[in-house]
Motif scaffolding. Structure first.
Motif: not given
Length: 354
Positions: A54-61, A65-67, A189-194
């Motif tokens: 489960x991925x929480x999009x609010x933590x990505x923005x 908590x993003x990293x 893409x950010x998770x891939x380092x792009x």
């Protein structure tokens, strides 16, 4: 498999499974039986079944908590190829309205639904997909498939006018799915380092196709499949489950793992385009649908593709310095031509490898 009747861009007409189910048969017709397919590869009841991440999009923005959540996203894409998104920004009302319209459509009498039936040479409309032979085994589902974005791709003569709010609800829902796709692809893409946003922005002018599935009750659910195992040719696929019981399964370490529906969540899975762009770091997962003896299940699947002007190949940031490209670079047209002109029993992703 028999020789195909042409390309996979059309499908032969077959009986409605919903109508068949409504006759309450005691047995499944032979053409649906999958007894020889070694279907049942599932965890035993004593196994602690793994759960789809489960991925929480609010933590990505959220910058704080993003990293940490990006690392969770990376592991989900690398190890599973699928995750459930929560706090994704699509309103509960949008999801609920679309689910209600799909339910209302499949509740219509067959003759009424059939007003929007598929036509020869096209997958769009009401019917079944990828039926290319008169002897082919059939999936236990009915569907309606519509191209929704960009607007000029719509064939409105195949968009149901009954239920009355179906069209405007699908229009709004498609816009919401586009925003969700742009957002999640940006973080993938950010998770891939792009760092460049070219890939995610290509989904802003991308293609969006919506497939609405109905899996009716089945007298012998263990002997059929709602949809056969496959991986998607999309960039990313976003699924809204209309039911509160599992039917969607993903292949994980040789076993089928069911997705337990979470209220308001969207199931996101990697498609072959992201697999190619990630140079194979993320893989499009095999998945299938199983059916229930007593309950009907509905799902709404949005296939999200980048714009037609972007080439499909490994991202430049991921090749070089000893990292060789695993996949060919194709134009958008070349990619789809390869997909639709292949035989169904051939591996599409293997055909893209160098």
């Amino acid at each position: 498999m028999d020789a195909v009747s042409g390309s996979l861009e059309s499908s032969l007409p077959v009986p409605s499974v919903q109508e068949l189910s409504r006759q309450c048969p005691e047995k499944v017709p032979p053409r649906y039986l999958r007894d020889d397919d070694h279907m049942i590869i599932t965890t035993s009841p004593s196994d602690p079944s793994p759960r789809v991440p489960v991925i929480d999009m609010s933590k990505l923005v959220n910058t704080e908590t993003q990293q940490h959540e990006l690392q969770n996203l990376h592991l989900a894409c690398k190890n599973w190829g699928v995750f459930q998104m929560v706090n994704h920004g699509v309103s509960d009302a949008s999801l609920k309205n679309m689910k209600n319209q799909v339910q209302s459509f499949f509740d219509l009498p067959f003759d009424e639904k059939n007003r929007w039936a598929q036509r020869p040479g096209s997958l769009e409309g009401y019917g079944q997909a990828f039926v290319t032979s008169e002897n082919q085994k059939l999936d236990w589902n009915d569907m309606i498939f519509l191209k929704s974005l960009p607007v000029q791709n719509r064939k409105l003569d195949l968009w149901p006018q009954n239920p009355p709010e179906f069209r405007e609800t699908l229009e709004r829902y498609s816009e919401d799915m586009r925003e969700a796709a742009i957002s999640i692809v940006k973080f993938i893409t950010l998770a891939l380092g792009i760092q460049q946003t070219q890939i995610s922005e290509s989904f802003r002018e991308g293609l969006y196709d919506v497939r609405m599935n109905c899996y009716p009750p089945c007298p012998e659910p263990e002997r059929v499949l709602g949809i056969v195992p496959h991986a998607d040719n999309s960039g990313i696929t976003l699924l809204a489950d209309c039911s509160d019981f599992p039917g969607l399964q993903f292949l994980k370490d040789g076993k089928w793992v069911g997705v337990e529906p979470i209220e308001g969540a969207i199931v996101a899975n990697i498609g072959h385009i992201i697999e190619v762009m990630s140079n194979g770091i993320y893989k499009a997962p095999e998945h299938r649908a199983v059916v229930n003896k007593l309950k009907e299940r509905l799902s709404i699947v949005t296939f999200c593709y980048p714009c037609p002007f972007i080439d499909i190949g490994p991202a430049e940031e991921l090749i070089g310095e000893g990292n060789l490209p695993v996949y060919k670079k194709l134009t958008h047209e070349g990619y789809f031509s390869s997909f639709f002109q292949r035989n169904l029993d051939e591996s599409f992703i293997d055909s893209l490898k160098i």
